[in-house]
Design a protein around this motif. Structure first.
Motif, mmCIF file in Angstrom:
data_model
loop_
_atom_site.group_PDB
_atom_site.id
_atom_site.type_symbol
_atom_site.label_atom_id
_atom_site.label_comp_id
_atom_site.label_asym_id
_atom_site.label_seq_id
_atom_site.Cartn_x
_atom_site.Cartn_y
_atom_site.Cartn_z
ATOM 1 N N GLN A 9 32.156 33.373 35.133
ATOM 2 C CA GLN A 9 32.417 33.742 36.638
ATOM 3 C C GLN A 9 31.901 35.299 36.944
ATOM 4 O O GLN A 9 31.843 36.214 35.969
ATOM 5 C CB GLN A 9 34.094 33.892 36.627
ATOM 6 N N GLY A 12 36.124 38.421 39.271
ATOM 7 C CA GLY A 12 37.389 37.600 39.543
ATOM 8 C C GLY A 12 38.061 37.927 38.152
ATOM 9 O O GLY A 12 37.638 38.368 37.299
ATOM 10 N N ARG A 13 38.903 36.961 38.108
ATOM 11 C CA ARG A 13 40.166 37.249 36.887
ATOM 12 C C ARG A 13 39.654 36.620 35.481
ATOM 13 O O ARG A 13 40.213 37.030 34.721
ATOM 14 C CB ARG A 13 41.339 36.080 37.264
ATOM 15 N N LEU A 14 38.469 36.211 35.648
ATOM 16 C CA LEU A 14 38.085 35.520 34.306
ATOM 17 C C LEU A 14 36.994 36.322 33.714
ATOM 18 O O LEU A 14 36.591 36.268 32.637
ATOM 19 C CB LEU A 14 37.471 33.930 34.587
ATOM 20 N N ASP A 52 33.669 30.807 39.880
ATOM 21 C CA ASP A 52 34.202 29.755 38.802
ATOM 22 C C ASP A 52 34.337 28.318 39.172
ATOM 23 O O ASP A 52 34.137 27.301 38.150
ATOM 24 C CB ASP A 52 35.520 30.575 38.415
ATOM 25 N N GLY A 70 38.789 28.273 33.905
ATOM 26 C CA GLY A 70 40.212 27.805 34.017
ATOM 27 C C GLY A 70 40.232 26.460 33.446
ATOM 28 O O GLY A 70 39.578 25.793 34.426
ATOM 29 N N ASN A 72 42.296 24.601 34.536
ATOM 30 C CA ASN A 72 42.637 24.117 35.860
ATOM 31 C C ASN A 72 41.448 23.598 36.716
ATOM 32 O O ASN A 72 41.591 22.578 37.172
ATOM 33 C CB ASN A 72 43.393 25.023 36.746
ATOM 34 N N ALA A 90 43.576 34.411 30.531
ATOM 35 C CA ALA A 90 43.953 34.110 31.968
ATOM 36 C C ALA A 90 44.796 32.873 31.934
ATOM 37 O O ALA A 90 44.651 31.850 32.955
ATOM 38 C CB ALA A 90 42.571 33.620 32.419
ATOM 39 N N LYS A 91 45.980 33.220 31.357
ATOM 40 C CA LYS A 91 46.948 32.091 31.303
ATOM 41 C C LYS A 91 47.724 32.153 32.667
ATOM 42 O O LYS A 91 48.131 33.166 33.116
ATOM 43 C CB LYS A 91 47.885 32.570 30.296
ATOM 44 N N CYS A 92 47.948 31.030 33.359
ATOM 45 C CA CYS A 92 48.966 30.980 34.366
ATOM 46 C C CYS A 92 49.537 29.760 34.590
ATOM 47 O O CYS A 92 49.132 28.731 33.749
ATOM 48 C CB CYS A 92 48.203 31.558 35.703
ATOM 49 N N TYR A 119 44.497 22.243 44.609
ATOM 50 C CA TYR A 119 44.553 21.188 43.398
ATOM 51 C C TYR A 119 44.972 19.919 43.429
ATOM 52 O O TYR A 119 46.008 19.331 42.802
ATOM 53 C CB TYR A 119 45.190 21.965 42.111
ATOM 54 N N LEU A 158 48.542 28.322 41.931
ATOM 55 C CA LEU A 158 48.851 29.032 40.618
ATOM 56 C C LEU A 158 49.577 30.156 40.757
ATOM 57 O O LEU A 158 49.642 30.953 41.553
ATOM 58 C CB LEU A 158 47.115 29.450 40.183
ATOM 59 N N VAL A 159 50.379 30.593 39.586
ATOM 60 C CA VAL A 159 51.419 31.586 39.599
ATOM 61 C C VAL A 159 51.272 32.248 38.358
ATOM 62 O O VAL A 159 51.082 31.553 37.228
ATOM 63 C CB VAL A 159 52.740 31.086 39.831
ATOM 64 N N SER A 160 51.395 33.767 38.279
ATOM 65 C CA SER A 160 51.415 34.209 36.949
ATOM 66 C C SER A 160 52.836 35.115 37.264
ATOM 67 O O SER A 160 53.859 34.934 36.145
ATOM 68 C CB SER A 160 50.096 35.037 36.336
#
Ligand code: AMP
Length: 286
Positions: A9, A12-14, A52, A70, A72, A90-92, A119, A158-160
């Motif tokens: 990616q 971003g988050r990853l 991603d 991810g 996902n 990157a757990k969520c 999703y 997606l939520v963390s």
């Protein structure tokens, strides 16, 4: 010489953790430029910095050989690829969230409802397993505003932490799926040389990840307690023991699982251990 191409990616988050892992593997590259394509200096690896959600497709089409994405995204796109390793960052979770006044009593409450989600594949499979029929409103961003503007009854996103949900008058009703970053590859890479590079990379990734779960510990101990220590800290094979100049005392060195670390320290203290030193382990192989 052949190179293995990895899709990562671009931002971003990853992105940071993906590059961090590659660096921890001792693979050097120009971190600043992050141009679309880049080669490592000291390992036959080429980077492709992309969005991603494009990564599974690129790996499938052979534009990249492997990718970090991810789970996902991998499961949503459902392409015939393989997960080589769960990388653990990157757990969520993917959760159903409903307006605060929505009476949610399990997935059956979603029957006939309009659910906004990016999703539909994953959620569709979960709902089908429970015999629930719902209408998906496919959105790719700002999913959480859709109930307030009247285009959906609830969302699945997606939520963390849940902060964004709260800010939009929603509450997390049920987690339907958990995700973290995975390393994916084409099922058949079609080249033994690429396969061999992947194996070399995996040796390094496994060593980095294994080390993250352990600490190196050194301490002094009355020699008479040595047998008991073997049970508390078995180490990789068995602890290394050296005699101290002071009679009746030994110095012990071993590795301890991070999860059990404080238990071990307490038990060692109980046996009379002194001067307990702990250090991080950078890499660890069997
Ligand atoms: P980004 O495009 O930067 O938002 O990254 C999205 C990917 O990061 C997702 O596909 C997930 O795999 C992962 N991720 C980790 N935590 C979260 C989160 N709280 N919300 C959304 N995505 C997350």
């Amino acid at each position: 010489m052949e190179t293995l191409r990895i899709a990562i990616q671009s931002k971003g988050r990853l992105a940071e953790d993906s590059l961090g892992l590659i660096k921890d593997c001792g693979i050097q590259f120009d971190t600043e430029s992050r141009v679309l394509k880049e080669r490592a200096y000291n390992f036959p690896l080429e980077f492709l910095f992309v969005r991603d959600d494009d990564i599974p497709g690129y790996v499938h089409d052979g534009i990249a050989d492997i990718g970090i994405v991810g789970r996902n995204e991998y499961d949503e796109q459902n392409l015939p690829l393989k997960v080589v390793k769960d990388l653990g960052f990157a757990k969520c979770r993917l959760s159903v969230a409903v307006p605060v006044d929505f009476e949610y009593q399990g997935l059956a409450s979603l029957e006939g409802k309009r659910i906004a989600t990016s999703y539909p594949g994953i959620l569709g499979r979960v709902l089908a397993e429970h015999g629930v029929h719902a209408k998906f409103v496919n959105v790719s961003g700002s999913v959480e505003v859709t109930p307030a503007i009247g285009i959906a009854d609830c969302i699945c996103d997606l939520v963390s932490t849940g902060t964004t949900l709260k800010a939009n008058g929603l509450r997390e009703a049920e987690c339907v799926y958990r995700t973290s970053a995975v390393l994916i590859a084409r099922q058949d890479m079609g080249s033994e040389e690429k396969q061999a590079i992947l194996q070399r990379l995996m040796l390094r990734i496994n060593a980095v990840q294994k080390a993250q779960g352990y600490k190196y510990i050194m301490f002094n101990l009355p020699e008479k307690e040595l047998e008991k220590v073997r049970r508390i800290v078995p180490g990789m094979k068995s602890p290394t023991v050296t005699h101290l100049l002071e009679a009746g005392w030994v110095s012990v060195q071993t590795v301890v699982q991070e999860d059990h670390f404080w238990d071990v320290v307490e038990q060692l203290k109980h046996l009379g251990a002194e001067g307990i030193l702990v250090t991080a382990i950078e890499k660890m192989t069997e």
